[in-house]
Design an enzyme around this catalytic site. Sequence first.
Site, PDB file in Angstrom:
ATOM      1  N   ASP A 154       0.822  -1.280  -0.091  1.00 32.58           N
ATOM      2  CA  ASP A 154       0.038  -0.093   0.213  1.00 32.58           C
ATOM      3  C   ASP A 154       0.824   1.288   0.019  1.00 32.58           C
ATOM      4  O   ASP A 154       2.014   1.310   0.105  1.00 32.58           O
ATOM      5  CB  ASP A 154      -0.799   0.096   1.215  1.00 32.58           C
ATOM      6  CG  ASP A 154      -0.185  -0.511   2.425  1.00 32.58           C
ATOM      7  OD1 ASP A 154       0.816  -0.432   2.472  1.00 32.58           O
ATOM      8  OD2 ASP A 154      -0.973  -0.788   3.332  1.00 32.58           O
ATOM      9  N   ASP A 192      -7.677  -2.752  13.764  1.00 30.45           N
ATOM     10  CA  ASP A 192      -9.156  -2.971  13.602  1.00 30.45           C
ATOM     11  C   ASP A 192      -9.242  -4.432  12.404  1.00 30.45           C
ATOM     12  O   ASP A 192     -10.174  -4.504  11.872  1.00 30.45           O
ATOM     13  CB  ASP A 192      -9.895  -1.831  12.879  1.00 30.45           C
ATOM     14  CG  ASP A 192      -9.083  -1.580  11.491  1.00 30.45           C
ATOM     15  OD1 ASP A 192      -8.051  -2.103  11.205  1.00 30.45           O
ATOM     16  OD2 ASP A 192      -9.476  -0.472  11.036  1.00 30.45           O
ATOM     17  N   GLU A 241      -9.658  -1.488   4.995  1.00 30.14           N
ATOM     18  CA  GLU A 241     -10.314  -1.426   6.341  1.00 30.14           C
ATOM     19  C   GLU A 241     -11.602  -2.357   6.338  1.00 30.14           C
ATOM     20  O   GLU A 241     -12.066  -2.903   5.503  1.00 30.14           O
ATOM     21  CB  GLU A 241     -10.610  -0.030   6.417  1.00 30.14           C
ATOM     22  CG  GLU A 241      -9.424   0.863   6.407  1.00 30.14           C
ATOM     23  CD  GLU A 241      -8.901   1.048   7.838  1.00 30.14           C
ATOM     24  OE1 GLU A 241      -8.832   0.148   8.741  1.00 30.14           O
ATOM     25  OE2 GLU A 241      -8.134   1.933   8.099  1.00 30.14           O
ATOM     26  N   HIS A 290      -7.407  -4.925   9.690  1.00 35.47           N
ATOM     27  CA  HIS A 290      -7.096  -4.422   8.617  1.00 35.47           C
ATOM     28  C   HIS A 290      -5.688  -5.055   8.079  1.00 35.47           C
ATOM     29  O   HIS A 290      -4.743  -5.525   8.657  1.00 35.47           O
ATOM     30  CB  HIS A 290      -7.057  -3.170   8.075  1.00 35.47           C
ATOM     31  CG  HIS A 290      -5.783  -2.270   8.673  1.00 35.47           C
ATOM     32  ND1 HIS A 290      -6.248  -1.291   9.530  1.00 35.47           N
ATOM     33  CD2 HIS A 290      -4.628  -2.215   8.456  1.00 35.47           C
ATOM     34  CE1 HIS A 290      -5.058  -0.477   9.707  1.00 35.47           C
ATOM     35  NE2 HIS A 290      -3.984  -1.019   9.156  1.00 35.47           N
TER      36      HIS A 290
HETATM   37  C1  GLP Z   1      -0.460   0.206   8.695  1.00 36.69           C
HETATM   38  C2  GLP Z   1       0.092  -0.582   7.272  1.00 36.69           C
HETATM   39  C3  GLP Z   1      -0.390  -2.168   7.430  1.00 36.69           C
HETATM   40  C4  GLP Z   1       0.365  -2.557   8.815  1.00 36.69           C
HETATM   41  C5  GLP Z   1      -0.410  -1.973  10.016  1.00 36.69           C
HETATM   42  C6  GLP Z   1      -0.041  -2.346  11.302  1.00 36.69           C
HETATM   43  O1  GLP Z   1      -1.935   0.636   8.576  1.00 36.69           O
HETATM   44  N1  GLP Z   1      -0.902  -0.190   6.266  1.00 36.69           N
HETATM   45  O2  GLP Z   1       0.230  -2.750   6.445  1.00 36.69           O
HETATM   46  O3  GLP Z   1       0.306  -3.850   8.886  1.00 36.69           O
HETATM   47  O4  GLP Z   1      -0.121  -0.475   9.720  1.00 36.69           O
HETATM   48  O5  GLP Z   1       1.189  -1.591  11.582  1.00 36.69           O
HETATM   49  P1  GLP Z   1       2.153  -1.782  12.681  1.00 36.69           P
HETATM   50  O6  GLP Z   1       2.901  -3.122  12.283  1.00 36.69           O
HETATM   51  O7  GLP Z   1       2.960  -0.604  12.972  1.00 36.69           O
HETATM   52  O8  GLP Z   1       1.350  -2.001  14.006  1.00 36.69           O
END
Ligand code: GLP
Length: 243
Positions: free
Chosen positions: A68, A137, A144, A139
């Site tokens: 993304d 959440d 989402e 995702h």
């Molecule tokens: C972001 C990214 C996701 C990632 C998520 C969790 O929203 N788009 O790909 O998995 O954060 O992030 P973290 O690993 O910092 O908890």
Amino acid sequence: MFSLEITKDYQELSEKAAELVAKQLKKKANSVLGLATGSTPLGCYEQLVKLYKAGELDFSEVHSVNLDEYRGLAAEDKNSYRHFMDENLFSKINIVKEHTHVPDGMEENREKACKDYDAKILSVGEIDLQILGLGLDGHIGFNEPADSFSKGTNCVRLTDETIESNQRFFQSKEEVPQEAYTMGIGSIFSAKKILLLVSGKAKAEILEKALRGPVTPRVPASILQFHRDLTVLADEEAASALS
Ligand code: GLP
């Protein structure tokens, strides 16, 4: 069915994740890697850099597709995911820059941005190993909670929870882009192997829902329960709600 491995802490999780990536690259030097951003895969990337520097890994034939990108952020922006990948991995290993793909955050036309990225994903061929983190959440990528599972790349409006959670990387909440381009759940699901990395107490409840709860687009990661080759690496804290 999936394999769940619980590690004692984040360090061990990162080492194990890197071992699995290394195993994949040793088996197939020209693997297509699906890569994720966020804090969770950082330790794995550090380990991969270490293995590369020790002469144990070669990325010269690897292609990568990232999950993304924030809509509206340029590659040079220090908060863009392109910048994150360049900084934390690509610039430290011998991957060919042209072999690395991230959605174009500067493409304003949503439809075009999504179509172009789907074409990119198709052009690199099947993803051999997809690394995923888990949003609070549920995702994956930036998909989402929704009424249905997305298929291809789509433009999403980030939820308040995601904006608040990702605010830590920005100066203020206002600076966090409200939209992002993300690879669709369908494309993620098409990966031959998926490696889900989950760390910390804050993720315990959502990990339990994702792995043990009903499969629903309200918890996007729950679809992974149907995948044929899913490995979940969770540290003890993240796994604490799993019976
Ligand atoms: C972001 C990214 C996701 C990632 C998520 C969790 O929203 N788009 O790909 O998995 O954060 O992030 P973290 O690993 O910092 O908890």
